[in-house]
Motif scaffolding. Structure first.
Motif, short mmCIF file in Angstrom:
data_model
loop_
_atom_site.label_atom_id
_atom_site.label_comp_id
_atom_site.label_asym_id
_atom_site.label_seq_id
_atom_site.Cartn_x
_atom_site.Cartn_y
_atom_site.Cartn_z
N THR A 144 0.82 -1.21 0.00
CA THR A 144 0.00 0.00 0.00
C THR A 144 0.86 1.27 0.00
OG1 THR A 144 -1.74 -1.16 1.21
CG2 THR A 144 -1.82 1.25 1.23
N LEU A 145 0.48 2.18 -0.85
CA LEU A 145 1.08 3.52 -0.89
C LEU A 145 0.05 4.52 -0.39
CD1 LEU A 145 3.39 5.48 -1.84
CD2 LEU A 145 2.18 5.59 -4.04
N ILE A 146 0.48 5.43 0.50
CA ILE A 146 -0.41 6.45 1.04
C ILE A 146 -0.10 7.79 0.37
CG2 ILE A 146 -1.29 7.56 3.13
CD1 ILE A 146 -1.53 4.44 3.02
N VAL A 147 -1.12 8.39 -0.22
CA VAL A 147 -0.98 9.71 -0.85
C VAL A 147 -1.79 10.70 -0.03
CG1 VAL A 147 -1.26 11.06 -2.95
CG2 VAL A 147 -0.75 8.62 -3.11
N TYR A 148 -1.17 11.82 0.33
CA TYR A 148 -1.89 12.80 1.14
C TYR A 148 -1.64 14.22 0.64
CZ TYR A 148 2.52 13.89 3.58
OH TYR A 148 3.80 14.27 3.87
N THR A 149 -2.51 15.10 1.01
CA THR A 149 -2.40 16.50 0.64
C THR A 149 -1.89 17.30 1.83
OG1 THR A 149 -3.69 18.49 0.13
CG2 THR A 149 -4.88 16.69 1.13
N PRO A 150 -1.08 18.34 1.61
CA PRO A 150 -0.58 19.16 2.73
C PRO A 150 -1.67 19.90 3.48
CG PRO A 150 0.04 20.11 0.60
CD PRO A 150 -0.49 18.75 0.32
N ALA A 151 -2.88 19.92 2.93
CA ALA A 151 -3.99 20.59 3.62
C ALA A 151 -4.54 19.75 4.77
CB ALA A 151 -5.11 20.90 2.62
N LYS A 154 3.41 12.89 -0.85
CA LYS A 154 2.49 13.99 -1.08
C LYS A 154 1.94 13.93 -2.50
CE LYS A 154 4.33 17.45 2.14
NZ LYS A 154 4.91 18.82 2.26
N ARG A 155 0.80 14.59 -2.67
CA ARG A 155 0.13 14.61 -3.98
C ARG A 155 1.08 15.06 -5.09
NH1 ARG A 155 -1.76 18.18 -7.42
NH2 ARG A 155 -1.09 19.88 -6.09
N ALA A 156 1.85 16.12 -4.83
CA ALA A 156 2.74 16.65 -5.86
C ALA A 156 3.82 15.65 -6.26
CB ALA A 156 3.39 17.94 -5.36
N GLU A 157 4.29 14.90 -5.28
CA GLU A 157 5.35 13.92 -5.56
C GLU A 157 4.82 12.78 -6.42
OE1 GLU A 157 8.22 13.31 -2.02
OE2 GLU A 157 6.33 13.97 -1.10
N ILE A 158 3.61 12.31 -6.13
CA ILE A 158 3.06 11.20 -6.92
C ILE A 158 2.77 11.68 -8.35
CG2 ILE A 158 0.61 11.52 -6.30
CD1 ILE A 158 2.40 8.15 -6.67
N LEU A 159 2.33 12.93 -8.49
CA LEU A 159 2.11 13.47 -9.84
C LEU A 159 3.43 13.55 -10.59
CD1 LEU A 159 0.08 14.64 -11.84
CD2 LEU A 159 0.43 16.89 -10.80
N GLY A 160 4.49 13.94 -9.88
CA GLY A 160 5.81 13.97 -10.50
C GLY A 160 6.27 12.59 -10.95
N LYS A 161 5.97 11.56 -10.12
CA LYS A 161 6.35 10.19 -10.47
C LYS A 161 5.58 9.69 -11.69
CE LYS A 161 9.38 9.18 -7.26
NZ LYS A 161 10.78 8.84 -7.63
N ARG A 191 5.06 24.79 -2.50
CA ARG A 191 6.15 24.57 -3.47
C ARG A 191 6.00 23.24 -4.21
NH1 ARG A 191 8.24 27.47 0.80
NH2 ARG A 191 9.47 29.30 0.25
N SER A 192 4.76 22.82 -4.39
CA SER A 192 4.48 21.51 -4.99
C SER A 192 5.05 21.38 -6.39
CB SER A 192 2.97 21.26 -5.03
OG SER A 192 2.44 21.15 -3.73
#
Length: 446
Positions: free
Chosen positions: A73-80, A100-107, A171-172
């Motif tokens: 399992t991978l957990i994706v979360y938002t800084p909010a 974080k959401r931005a990191e998974i989008l980058g991946k 800084r996402s």
């Protein structure tokens, strides 16, 4: 991290506009997806219809059993998400893999040819326009708004080309690897994160340095690359602007060519700038100008970006996400352009105590341009109250005498009492949910 080896992806804050696009992407690509959000919404319902399991009470017991296997399992979360969130802390304390959401989008996009749209204003509309254009080359687009053409914040294509909205919050956008990028604006915002405008500017410069091929930006910004502008010299220049039956018609000069009589339905010159930015990015990528012109002509817009909820002879109700003074000014300019003979009532819900404090004078100046003003309480989002910062404090700064504090339960009555034909409801809080009820009641009580 190898995404192919991940079986389960659990989203904390799955109903967010950026998070939900990624959740949808994984769900349609065969991953086991589940998540938590604070509130049910149209977005969470649409994910549930895809088979995504979602709950709305923060409790470890609500996490599906299969997602408690940390090896899969991978957990994706938002800084909010607040730091005391029970589920988030469970995953942290039990050594789950979190991102974080931005990191998974980058991946997701790092091995694609990536077109990224950044800017404090205009990036959502611009990325939606660009995603629509790039659909012609089978790009996959992750959007920060719901495209009216697709009724979705994900435009699914192949895995070779991607379009992303590059968010400066937290800084996402520095987690992305863009080949072509655009910066629409760099006005001060998110000062709760950046503390001062110079730090925000530095972050945009750092983002621009990550662009491997071509950077495109609104003329006047302190960056290096190709520029775009309306009625002034730039690498991409829109000119000969006309309005016919509520539609813009204009010409564009590119570095190598010129295209005439582009038609575009969204109101306001700021949206012409957004269209021009998307055109420039698609042109640099290699989409033909004829295909770009066709896509601009049939682009329907973005939900909560000057969206008409009521449009009759006697009443017009417009919904917009505007939550910064620059955005409010853009909406006011657009509505005056479309309805030059009519008075306009604005209903505004301030978003965040810190943003209200940091831009109070600019908010007051922008709101004062409307004929009538109704001000709702501040929507706190991720913040606790700040002493002395409230809607009454902001109201006192507004110079227009036709102003009033209102509450949600009095809003219909106050709108009707204003007797204005044009009503604009603005804000990034729950006003976007409230407007559907407002529209229904105004129509039914006519």
């Amino acid at each position: 991290m190898n995404l192919k080896s991940i079986h389960n992806i659990y989203f904390i804050g799955i109903g967010g506009i950026g998070m939900s696009a990624i959740a949808r992407f994984f769900a349609v690509n065969g991953k086991n997806v589940a998540g938590y959000d604070k509130n049910s919404s149209e977005i969470t319902t649409s994910l549930q219809e895809l088979g995504v399991e979602i709950h709305f009470n923060d409790a470890v017991k609500n996490i599906p059993m299969s997602f408690l296997d940390k090896e899969k399992t991978l957990i994706v979360y938002t800084p909010a998400i607040p730091k005391n969130h029970e589920e988030l802390n469970y995953f942290i304390n039990n050594d789950f893999q979190l991102i974080k959401r931005a990191e998974i989008l980058g991946k997701i996009t790092e091995n694609t040819f990536c077109l990224a749209v950044a800017g404090t204003h205009g990036k959502t509309t611009t990325s939606c326009i660009l995603g629509h254009i790039m659909k012609t080359v089978n790009a996959t687009s992750f959007l920060g708004g719901i495209s009216e053409n697709y009724n979705s914040n994900l435009i699914l294509g192949e895995d070779k080309v991607s379009v992303v909205e590059a968010d400066e919050f937290d800084r996402s956008f520095l987690k992305l690897s863009p080949n072509i990028a655009c910066v629409t604006s760099m006005d001060a915002d998110h000062l709760d994160i950046y503390k001062n405008p110079d730090a925000l500017t530095e972050s945009f410069v750092e983002f621009s340095n990550k662009v491997s091929n071509t950077l495109i930006f609104a003329k006047g910004l302190p960056l290096k690359g190709l520029t775009y502008a309306i009625n002034e010299e730039a690498d991409y220049k829109a000119f000969n602007l006309k309005i016919h039956d509520g539609t813009y018609i204009f010409d564009v000069k590119t570095p190598l060519s010129e295209i005439k009589n582009i038609t575009f339905q969204l109101p306001g010159k700021h949206n012409v700038m957004n269209a021009l930015a998307a055109l420039a990015m698609a042109d640099v990528y290699g989409v033909s100008l004829d295909d770009i012109k066709k896509s601009l002509a049939n682009f329907k817009g973005v939900k909560r970006r000057f969206s008409y909820k009521i449009k009759t002879e006697n009443l017009v109700l417009i919904d917009d996400y505007a939550h910064h003074p620059t955005e409010i000014n853009a909406v006011e300019n657009a509505v005056r352009e479309m309805y030059p003979k009519d008075d306009v009532l604005v209903v505004f819900q301030p978003h965040l105590f810190s943003r209200t404090r940091d831009f109070a004078d600019d908010f007051a100046k922008a709101l004062s341009k409307f004929d009538d003003i109704l001000l709702l309480d501040i929507y706190p989002a991720r913040e606790n109250p700040i002493t002395g910062i409230n809607s009454n404090w902001l109201l006192n700064k507004i110079t227009n005498k036709h102003k009033k504090l209102t509450q949600k339960n009095n809003l219909i009555k106050d709108i009707k009492n204003s007797n204005k034909k044009i009503v604009v409801m603005l804000g990034a809080g729950d006003i976007g949910v409230m407007i559907n009820d407002v529209a229904n009641k105004l129509l039914n009580e006519k």
